[in-house]
Design an enzyme around this catalytic site. Structure first.
Site, short mmCIF file in Angstrom:
data_model
loop_
_atom_site.label_atom_id
_atom_site.label_comp_id
_atom_site.label_asym_id
_atom_site.label_seq_id
_atom_site.Cartn_x
_atom_site.Cartn_y
_atom_site.Cartn_z
N CYS A 53 0.86 -1.25 -0.01
CA CYS A 53 0.11 0.04 0.10
C CYS A 53 0.99 1.20 -0.01
O CYS A 53 0.59 2.13 -0.62
CB CYS A 53 -0.85 -0.09 1.30
N ARG A 130 -7.59 -4.04 -3.32
CA ARG A 130 -7.06 -3.10 -4.03
C ARG A 130 -8.03 -3.04 -5.26
O ARG A 130 -7.79 -3.51 -6.36
CB ARG A 130 -5.71 -3.55 -4.65
C1 BEZ Z 1 0.58 -4.57 1.97
O1 BEZ Z 1 1.85 -4.68 2.01
O2 BEZ Z 1 0.00 -3.46 1.48
C2 BEZ Z 1 -0.36 -5.74 2.40
C3 BEZ Z 1 0.00 -7.04 1.97
C4 BEZ Z 1 -0.70 -8.11 2.14
C5 BEZ Z 1 -1.66 -8.06 2.94
C6 BEZ Z 1 -2.48 -6.54 3.09
C7 BEZ Z 1 -1.72 -5.68 2.72
#
Ligand code: BEZ
Length: 219
Positions: A53, A130
């Site tokens: 994110c 996402r």
């Molecule tokens: C992230 O790094 O944004 C992420 C990765 C796995 C699950 C949720 C968020």
């Protein structure tokens, strides 16, 4: 109970009005109607202070002016509070030397997330996937992308998607694979035998009755 009142994924439909919202954001209260007359990319992410994110937010922030140049605003969303968002974007400014200039919606109640089908219970009941929605200046949903938690989006592709949608609206044409501004578009398929014959008779960039390229003059 409707899909929108549960955590079930009920994505809105393309070419219909985008679900309305009013929400608190990192820059104050915002509603969908505040973006009327401009293109809007509304994107959700699973959680603040997570690596994928963060990489996406940094990229959206760095490319913000390119979206502005084509009349497109950006709005982020996660189910975290706006205080978490504020702490996160302050940290991004410190660690990545980039200011996040667009609003991020706090959606602790998940009201906006549910209206847009951003919560997919197979992925998580408490986090948004996402999802990316492109909304046109009339408030009509024109495109959506849904990625899993583990895969970061390509912000350049989101920009290209908006550019392609804008060209399709302005010129009533379609954009072929990998299209970029300045490249030829393709005519939408002929709908009658007569139109097919006319396409072939045009010659030029017509490869066959169903595949006819068009050069867009930018003068
Ligand atoms: C992230 O790094 O944004 C992420 C990765 C796995 C699950 C949720 C968020």
């Amino acid at each position: 109970m409707t899909d929108h009142e549960t955590n079930a994924a009920a994505l809105p439909r393309l070419n219909e009005p985008a679900p309305d919202f009013t929400a608190e954001t990192t820059v104050g209260r915002r509603s969908l109607e505040d973006f009327a007359g401009r293109w809007l990319v509304l994107f959700s992410h699973p959680a603040d202070f997570t690596p994928v994110c963060t990489s996406e937010l940094v990229s959206f922030a760095r490319m913000h002016s390119r979206f502005q140049d084509i009349g497109c605003d950006l709005v982020g969303l996660s189910v975290d509070s706006r205080f978490a968002h504020i702490a996160w974007i302050r940290n991004i400014e410190e660690k990545f030397s980039v200011t996040v200039p667009f609003p991020i919606i706090e959606d602790v109640s998940m009201r906006v997330a549910r209206a847009y089908g951003m919560v997919h219970s197979e992925a998580s009941d408490t986090a948004t996937v996402r999802a990316t929605f492109v909304i046109d200046p009339e408030g009509i949903l024109r495109a959506m992308l849904v990625y899993p938690m583990t895969t970061g989006r390509n912000v350049d592709e989101v920009l290209r998607l908006v550019q392609a949608l804008q060209v399709s609206v302005s010129y009533r044409a379609a954009t072929p694979e990998g299209w970029r501004p300045g490249r030829n578009v393709v005519a939408t398929p002929p709908e009658t035998v007569l139109e097919a014959a006319e396409r072939v008779a045009e010659g030029g960039e017509c490869r066959d009755w169903y595949y006819s390229e068009r050069h867009l003059s930018t003068d």
